[in-house]
Design a protein around this motif. Sequence first.
Motif, PDB file in Angstrom:
ATOM      1  N   CYS A 138       0.869  -1.173   0.000  1.00  0.00           N
ATOM      2  CA  CYS A 138       0.000   0.000   0.000  1.00  0.00           C
ATOM      3  C   CYS A 138       0.903   1.220   0.000  1.00  0.00           C
ATOM      4  N   ARG A 139       1.002   1.899  -1.143  1.00  0.00           N
ATOM      5  CA  ARG A 139       1.951   3.014  -1.217  1.00  0.00           C
ATOM      6  C   ARG A 139       1.424   4.261  -0.511  1.00  0.00           C
ATOM      7  N   CYS A 140       0.136   4.282  -0.157  1.00  0.00           N
ATOM      8  CA  CYS A 140      -0.348   5.365   0.706  1.00  0.00           C
ATOM      9  C   CYS A 140       0.080   5.123   2.157  1.00  0.00           C
ATOM     10  N   GLY A 141       0.464   3.897   2.459  1.00  0.00           N
ATOM     11  CA  GLY A 141       0.899   3.598   3.816  1.00  0.00           C
ATOM     12  C   GLY A 141      -0.237   3.436   4.803  1.00  0.00           C
ATOM     13  N   ALA A 142      -1.332   2.831   4.362  1.00  0.00           N
ATOM     14  CA  ALA A 142      -2.484   2.646   5.258  1.00  0.00           C
ATOM     15  C   ALA A 142      -2.338   1.395   6.129  1.00  0.00           C
ATOM     16  N   TYR A 143      -1.129   0.901   6.251  1.00  0.00           N
ATOM     17  CA  TYR A 143      -0.924  -0.398   6.906  1.00  0.00           C
ATOM     18  C   TYR A 143      -1.545  -0.508   8.310  1.00  0.00           C
ATOM     19  N   PRO A 144      -1.384   0.476   9.188  1.00  0.00           N
ATOM     20  CA  PRO A 144      -1.971   0.288  10.535  1.00  0.00           C
ATOM     21  C   PRO A 144      -3.489   0.070  10.478  1.00  0.00           C
ATOM     22  N   HIS A 145      -4.153   0.785   9.589  1.00  0.00           N
ATOM     23  CA  HIS A 145      -5.607   0.624   9.481  1.00  0.00           C
ATOM     24  C   HIS A 145      -5.971  -0.704   8.804  1.00  0.00           C
ATOM     25  N   ILE A 146      -5.124  -1.132   7.874  1.00  0.00           N
ATOM     26  CA  ILE A 146      -5.378  -2.423   7.224  1.00  0.00           C
ATOM     27  C   ILE A 146      -5.278  -3.543   8.258  1.00  0.00           C
ATOM     28  N   VAL A 147      -4.246  -3.493   9.100  1.00  0.00           N
ATOM     29  CA  VAL A 147      -4.103  -4.516  10.142  1.00  0.00           C
ATOM     30  C   VAL A 147      -5.326  -4.478  11.074  1.00  0.00           C
ATOM     31  N   ALA A 148      -5.754  -3.288  11.436  1.00  0.00           N
ATOM     32  CA  ALA A 148      -6.932  -3.166  12.307  1.00  0.00           C
ATOM     33  C   ALA A 148      -8.174  -3.746  11.632  1.00  0.00           C
ATOM     34  N   ALA A 149      -8.308  -3.511  10.321  1.00  0.00           N
ATOM     35  CA  ALA A 149      -9.476  -4.040   9.594  1.00  0.00           C
ATOM     36  C   ALA A 149      -9.451  -5.561   9.548  1.00  0.00           C
ATOM     37  N   VAL A 150      -8.284  -6.122   9.334  1.00  0.00           N
ATOM     38  CA  VAL A 150      -8.195  -7.591   9.289  1.00  0.00           C
ATOM     39  C   VAL A 150      -8.536  -8.168  10.658  1.00  0.00           C
ATOM     40  N   GLN A 151      -8.056  -7.510  11.707  1.00  0.00           N
ATOM     41  CA  GLN A 151      -8.384  -7.998  13.056  1.00  0.00           C
ATOM     42  C   GLN A 151      -9.892  -7.899  13.322  1.00  0.00           C
ATOM     43  N   ARG A 152     -10.480  -6.774  12.925  1.00  0.00           N
ATOM     44  CA  ARG A 152     -11.923  -6.582  13.115  1.00  0.00           C
ATOM     45  C   ARG A 152     -12.714  -7.648  12.346  1.00  0.00           C
ATOM     46  N   ALA A 153     -12.313  -7.879  11.094  1.00  0.00           N
ATOM     47  CA  ALA A 153     -13.025  -8.871  10.273  1.00  0.00           C
ATOM     48  C   ALA A 153     -12.856 -10.276  10.837  1.00  0.00           C
ATOM     49  N   ALA A 154     -11.659 -10.570  11.317  1.00  0.00           N
ATOM     50  CA  ALA A 154     -11.423 -11.905  11.881  1.00  0.00           C
ATOM     51  C   ALA A 154     -12.325 -12.140  13.080  1.00  0.00           C
ATOM     52  N   ARG A 155     -12.464 -11.106  13.932  1.00  0.00           N
ATOM     53  CA  ARG A 155     -13.359 -11.226  15.100  1.00  0.00           C
ATOM     54  C   ARG A 155     -14.806 -11.423  14.640  1.00  0.00           C
ATOM     55  N   ALA A 156     -15.218 -10.619  13.656  1.00  0.00           N
ATOM     56  CA  ALA A 156     -16.602 -10.695  13.171  1.00  0.00           C
ATOM     57  C   ALA A 156     -16.891 -12.078  12.585  1.00  0.00           C
ATOM     58  N   LEU A 157     -15.941 -12.607  11.809  1.00  0.00           N
ATOM     59  CA  LEU A 157     -16.163 -13.912  11.179  1.00  0.00           C
ATOM     60  C   LEU A 157     -16.173 -15.020  12.217  1.00  0.00           C
ATOM     61  N   GLU A 158     -15.374 -14.844  13.265  1.00  0.00           N
ATOM     62  CA  GLU A 158     -15.355 -15.834  14.340  1.00  0.00           C
ATOM     63  C   GLU A 158     -16.711 -15.853  15.045  1.00  0.00           C
ATOM     64  N   GLN A 159     -17.262 -14.647  15.289  1.00  0.00           N
ATOM     65  CA  GLN A 159     -18.564 -14.577  15.958  1.00  0.00           C
ATOM     66  C   GLN A 159     -19.671 -15.152  15.078  1.00  0.00           C
ATOM     67  N   GLU A 160     -19.548 -14.907  13.753  1.00  0.00           N
ATOM     68  CA  GLU A 160     -20.510 -15.491  12.806  1.00  0.00           C
ATOM     69  C   GLU A 160     -20.488 -17.014  12.898  1.00  0.00           C
ATOM     70  N   THR A 161     -19.267 -17.569  12.979  1.00  0.00           N
ATOM     71  CA  THR A 161     -19.117 -19.017  13.043  1.00  0.00           C
ATOM     72  C   THR A 161     -19.715 -19.558  14.329  1.00  0.00           C
ATOM     73  N   LEU A 162     -19.505 -18.821  15.437  1.00  0.00           N
ATOM     74  CA  LEU A 162     -20.020 -19.281  16.729  1.00  0.00           C
ATOM     75  C   LEU A 162     -21.538 -19.185  16.785  1.00  0.00           C
ATOM     76  N   ALA A 163     -22.087 -18.159  16.094  1.00  0.00           N
ATOM     77  CA  ALA A 163     -23.527 -17.907  16.179  1.00  0.00           C
ATOM     78  C   ALA A 163     -24.341 -18.979  15.444  1.00  0.00           C
TER      79      ALA A 163
END
Lengths: 163, 329
Positions: A138-163
């Motif tokens: 990412c040449r804009c350097g959005a890496y910290p937000h990208i990592v946060a988004a992946v973490q958020r999505a991983a949590r959401a998908l985990e909750q979907e699986t549990l539900a």
Amino acid sequence: MSTPRPLTLIVNGEPRALQVEPRTTLLDALRERLDLTGTKKGCDHGQCGACTLHVDGERVLACLTLAQQAEGRRITTIEGLAGPDGTLHAVQKAFLAEDAFQCGYCTPGQIMSAVACIREGHAGSAAEIREFMAGNLCRCGAYPHIVAAVQRAARALEQETLA
Amino acid sequence: MMDFSYARPADLAAAGAALAAGGMALGGGTGLLDLAKLGVARPVAVVDLTRLPGLDAIQVSETEARIGALVKMSRLAAHPAMRAALPAVGQALLASASPQIRNMATIGGNLLQRTRCAYFRDAAVGSCNRRNPGSGCAAVGGVTRGHALLGVSPHCIATHPGDLAVALVAFDAVVETWSPNGQRLLSVHDFFLLPGATPGQEFALAPGEIVTGLRIPLAPVARQARYVKLRDRASYEFAAASLAAGMSLGVDGRIADLRLALGGVATIPWRARSVEAALIGEHPTPAAIAAAAALAMREAEPQPDNRHKLALVPALIERTLTDMVGEPA
């Protein structure tokens, strides 16, 4: 010029018939022939990850795949990620929620890579996400937000699986 | 990218015939298509080997691992029995390229990958003995920070870029090939050719001969092995220097077996036999390790921009072996 050959690609669940020269990459076939321009051409040399999509469920680079090589394989592009009713995938929602982009050019590749990263079980920590998202620049350097988004999505998908 | 024909042979005989007729083998495509777009590889006929049957198995026994040439890097890296038997292989693979490339690239293609020398990869550079035999070497006298110090010749100083191959050289792997004459097994030590006067000949393969797999002996020392890679960035980068290391100690506390191979500093994956010989039979004391590690680059022929590796490599060996003594696997 080598004669274009008939080819059927299975893109986002639909068979698509086209004629391509043997040297046509999957990326060019999608963008130039099938008008699926969500998959981006960045470096065109396998270095930036902008063209990341899924073949048979695994993330690969469309710029270094010949269209012919993908014959008979299931291809999923960013256009095929949302639900049939337009509901965004959890990773798409997370990228919006975390503002995980600036110019947006690398974003389809980042999202396709992130979907696979989570599915592979490589989103356990920020460090693991950074390592397993290293193929997407990412040449804009959005890496910290990208990592946060992946973490958020991983949590959401985990909750979907549990539900 | 130049025009070419595409064939997808159904069996080895058809593939071998197409390759012997001048075709170029296509595996995952991560090497060939990149180089074809650069105009460095100039395929007229591309032979897609990826749907050949029977070349994608991984079998691990007590004594040997067998890996089909079409196994993807990511699959081998994740294989539980391989991770237990020879952790250095998985570590080397996971330190290579990116997740996407590891999902594409085959083990056979990984062995056959080409150098990342910038002069080799730039088709506008006229002088490259590897690309254009007899044309000279633009790297000598050029920017040489990434170039080789070991195994060099006046004709070529291009670094071998691989990680997996370094682990294979440390553990005496064997390359399986197929040709119309039948199967051939050759030691990985004989597979990679030093540049010498013929840098264009990189592998000991005959025209039409196909790499079909790997066999790796699983010595006890392999279970303790690790792969350590030093890079200019934390990830997704070729090695500044790398080390595959396996060490086992006898009941007397002396080093019983030691395997050391270097990447990122040599024209082929480089076994550090002088360091091994100095330590086998010795107690792994800090002094003994430091003295032996200093031998690693004694034969080195540095270029103006890569002299730092004369210190980097011994430090890498010393640190890795010290860690292994302190925290045996």
